[in-house]
Design a protein around this motif. Structure first.
Motif, PDB file in Angstrom:
ATOM      1  N   LEU A 191      25.283 -22.121  14.838  1.00  0.00           N
ATOM      2  CA  LEU A 191      25.535 -21.266  13.682  1.00  0.00           C
ATOM      3  C   LEU A 191      24.367 -21.259  12.707  1.00  0.00           C
ATOM      4  O   LEU A 191      24.247 -20.356  11.874  1.00  0.00           O
ATOM      5  CB  LEU A 191      26.806 -21.719  12.967  1.00  0.00           C
ATOM      6  N   MET A 192      23.492 -22.265  12.798  1.00  0.00           N
ATOM      7  CA  MET A 192      22.268 -22.274  12.019  1.00  0.00           C
ATOM      8  C   MET A 192      21.190 -21.428  12.693  1.00  0.00           C
ATOM      9  O   MET A 192      20.337 -20.815  12.027  1.00  0.00           O
ATOM     10  CB  MET A 192      21.779 -23.724  11.864  1.00  0.00           C
ATOM     11  N   LEU A 193      21.225 -21.327  14.037  1.00  0.00           N
ATOM     12  CA  LEU A 193      20.149 -20.685  14.780  1.00  0.00           C
ATOM     13  C   LEU A 193      20.127 -19.164  14.632  1.00  0.00           C
ATOM     14  O   LEU A 193      19.046 -18.557  14.618  1.00  0.00           O
ATOM     15  CB  LEU A 193      20.263 -21.043  16.266  1.00  0.00           C
ATOM     16  N   GLY A 194      21.300 -18.532  14.553  1.00  0.00           N
ATOM     17  CA  GLY A 194      21.339 -17.074  14.466  1.00  0.00           C
ATOM     18  C   GLY A 194      20.564 -16.530  13.272  1.00  0.00           C
ATOM     19  O   GLY A 194      19.704 -15.655  13.436  1.00  0.00           O
ATOM     20  N   PRO A 195      20.820 -17.030  12.047  1.00  0.00           N
ATOM     21  CA  PRO A 195      20.043 -16.573  10.900  1.00  0.00           C
ATOM     22  C   PRO A 195      18.550 -16.891  11.017  1.00  0.00           C
ATOM     23  O   PRO A 195      17.712 -16.116  10.549  1.00  0.00           O
ATOM     24  CB  PRO A 195      20.670 -17.334   9.725  1.00  0.00           C
ATOM     25  N   LEU A 196      18.216 -18.029  11.637  1.00  0.00           N
ATOM     26  CA  LEU A 196      16.805 -18.349  11.860  1.00  0.00           C
ATOM     27  C   LEU A 196      16.170 -17.305  12.778  1.00  0.00           C
ATOM     28  O   LEU A 196      15.076 -16.800  12.499  1.00  0.00           O
ATOM     29  CB  LEU A 196      16.683 -19.748  12.468  1.00  0.00           C
ATOM     30  N   ALA A 197      16.861 -16.968  13.868  1.00  0.00           N
ATOM     31  CA  ALA A 197      16.342 -15.976  14.803  1.00  0.00           C
ATOM     32  C   ALA A 197      16.149 -14.630  14.121  1.00  0.00           C
ATOM     33  O   ALA A 197      15.123 -13.958  14.303  1.00  0.00           O
ATOM     34  CB  ALA A 197      17.281 -15.833  15.999  1.00  0.00           C
ATOM     35  N   PHE A 198      17.127 -14.234  13.314  1.00  0.00           N
ATOM     36  CA  PHE A 198      17.017 -12.934  12.648  1.00  0.00           C
ATOM     37  C   PHE A 198      15.870 -12.924  11.639  1.00  0.00           C
ATOM     38  O   PHE A 198      15.112 -11.954  11.550  1.00  0.00           O
ATOM     39  CB  PHE A 198      18.325 -12.568  11.959  1.00  0.00           C
ATOM     40  N   ALA A 199      15.723 -13.990  10.859  1.00  0.00           N
ATOM     41  CA  ALA A 199      14.642 -14.055   9.876  1.00  0.00           C
ATOM     42  C   ALA A 199      13.283 -14.005  10.559  1.00  0.00           C
ATOM     43  O   ALA A 199      12.348 -13.353  10.066  1.00  0.00           O
ATOM     44  CB  ALA A 199      14.770 -15.329   9.041  1.00  0.00           C
ATOM     45  N   LEU A 200      13.168 -14.666  11.700  1.00  0.00           N
ATOM     46  CA  LEU A 200      11.912 -14.624  12.463  1.00  0.00           C
ATOM     47  C   LEU A 200      11.643 -13.219  12.985  1.00  0.00           C
ATOM     48  O   LEU A 200      10.503 -12.734  12.961  1.00  0.00           O
ATOM     49  CB  LEU A 200      11.971 -15.625  13.623  1.00  0.00           C
TER      50      LEU A 200
END
Length: 457
Positions: free
Chosen positions: A164-173
């Motif tokens: 659940l932390m990775l999705g926003p990281l992926a989108f921001a990248l």
């Protein structure tokens, strides 16, 4: 007052251990966009009326709906949390301040407070998802990426909720043009939960920005049969599928998706209005007859006149009202936007300016529209949303230039649009080749068709 620790070891006040386990599951379902979360939260608060973060989350959820009509109830939940503040820990007190800033319309203070929470409690999933989600709508992509990358060292695959932390990281990248890294982290999230809508969303944006519509189409089509099991955010995934088919010129399928999934009926949900209006605008620019579908979007826009808290919705509301000829409703909408703009809110002022420009486009005043939008086009990112969502403004500008037979301007705007996708040497090679090709085109229809895709054209 009882105190319990969540699954990541953070203390919460006013809740038992078993109730905290239910809350942990509730948070997971919330960020996986599963339906029924709010009714479960209400039931939990009946069992644990002194659960401070539960009241805060109810307030957050009402504000996330993006309508001013939710402000009264959001303040009610904030007041209930404040009544319990003597027993609150420092983290909970900061969350109360976040909600206070949000209902007051102080977005910069809200961001600063959420940042403070994550600085001290980087495993606070609630703060992390609220922070990265709201930065998306304030247009602060650099801060969104900073929030996600700064959280990363504190999490590991062994941390509950890591996906659940990775999705926003992926989108921001992805929004920063780091497509390989975005793909890497989105796939990690999807390996844990194959239908994580936010991770799928990040991947959809990678495919869109890299001009890979067939791959994006295939990815969403593979899970399409299960999207009905998720909440209203699923409509945005359907929108992405429609964009991929639009890029492939499968217009009949795009219209079917619009009718059945994107706006099957009038809706007050801001994403539904954005998705539906921007897709119809793209289709009409390509000469596709859309029938009376604008009326459905205009009905949705009229339901919520003067109600939207998310600035990016305003130009789409104006788009629908202007295109459907609802002059009185459009005037009322612009007046309401003007009232917001007078509160010294730069985002509201920008939303009003873009909405006014779009109303000129749909009145056929293409020269005046371009006069305004050419000055505003570098500022629209401050309205929030993604590069793909903001791209509709470029579609309108290119079409307006072509309507005026101003080929030099249309070509310049097309090349400018393509240049936004330059992130490596391969992109540059494609751009250089395509830019030369664009300059040789004299056919208006050929230039217009280049709006279908980016560097893969």
């Amino acid at each position: 007052m009882t105190v319990a620790k969540d699954v990541r070891g953070l203390e919460a006040t006013g809740i038992s251990r078993s109730q905290m386990e239910a809350f942990d599951q509730l948070l997971e379902d919330l960020y996986l966009y599963r339906p029924g979360v709010q009714s479960r939260l209400e039931a939990l608060l009946e069992e644990a009326p002194e659960f401070i973060l539960g009241h805060i989350l109810r307030g957050y959820s009402l504000m996330t709906d993006g309508l001013k009509s939710g402000l009264v109830d959001a303040r009610r939940f904030l007041n209930r949390a404040n009544e319990l503040s003597r027993q609150a820990n420092q983290r909970e007190l900061l969350h109360m301040q976040v909600l206070q800033a949000w209902v007051d319309g102080r977005s910069k203070d809200r961001a600063q407070l959420l940042e403070e929470i994550l600085l001290r409690w980087p495993l606070d999933l609630l703060a992390y998802r609220q922070h990265t989600g709201q930065l998306f709508w304030t247009g602060d992509k650099r801060r969104q990426l900073a929030a996600a990358t700064q959280a990363l060292p504190h999490w590991s695959p062994k941390t509950p909720g890591y996906n659940l932390m990775l999705g926003p990281l992926a989108f921001a990248l992805e929004e920063a043009g780091q497509y390989e890294l975005a793909t890497h982290y989105a796939r990690q999230a999807l390996a844990v939960q194959p239908i994580d809508l936010w991770a799928l969303h990040a991947m959809a944006h990678v495919h869109e920005m890299q001009g890979r519509p067939r791959e994006g189409d295939r990815m969403i089509s593979e899970v399409a049969g299960q999207l009905k099991d998720f909440n209203l955010f699923r409509g945005h995934l359907w929108w992405h599928l429609a964009l991929f088919r639009f890029s492939q010129r499968r217009y009949d399928e795009v219209l079917t998706l619009w009718d059945e999934q994107i706006l099957p009926g009038a809706s007050s949900f801001y994403l539904d209005i954005q998705n539906a209006a921007s897709l119809l605008a793209r289709l009409e620019i390509q000469g596709i007859q859309v029938g009376d579908r604008w009326e459905r979007v205009a009905d949705s826009a009229e339901q919520t006149l003067g109600q939207h808290l998310i600035a990016f919705t305003a130009p789409h509301q104006a788009m629908a009202l202007a295109r459907s000829g609802r002059g009185q409703a459009l005037a009322m909408s612009l007046v309401a936007m003007g009232a917001d703009a007078k509160r010294e809110d730069p985002q509201s002022r920008l939303a009003l300016a873009v909405a006014e420009a779009i109303s000129l486009y749909y009145k056929g005043a293409h020269l005046q529209f371009l006069g305004l939008m050419r000055r505003l086009r570098y500022d629209v990112k401050q309205l929030g949303a993604s590069h793909a969502q903001q791209d509709v403004f470029h579609h309108l500008m290119v079409d307006a230039a072509l309507q005026l037979q101003d080929l030099p301007l249309a070509k310049s705007l097309l090349k400018e649009r393509l240049a936004q996708q330059l992130h490596n040497a391969t992109d540059w090679d494609r751009y250089a080749t395509l830019a030369v090709h664009i300059e040789r085109i004299s056919d208006v229809d050929v230039l217009r068709r280049l709006l279908h895709s980016g560097l893969a054209a």
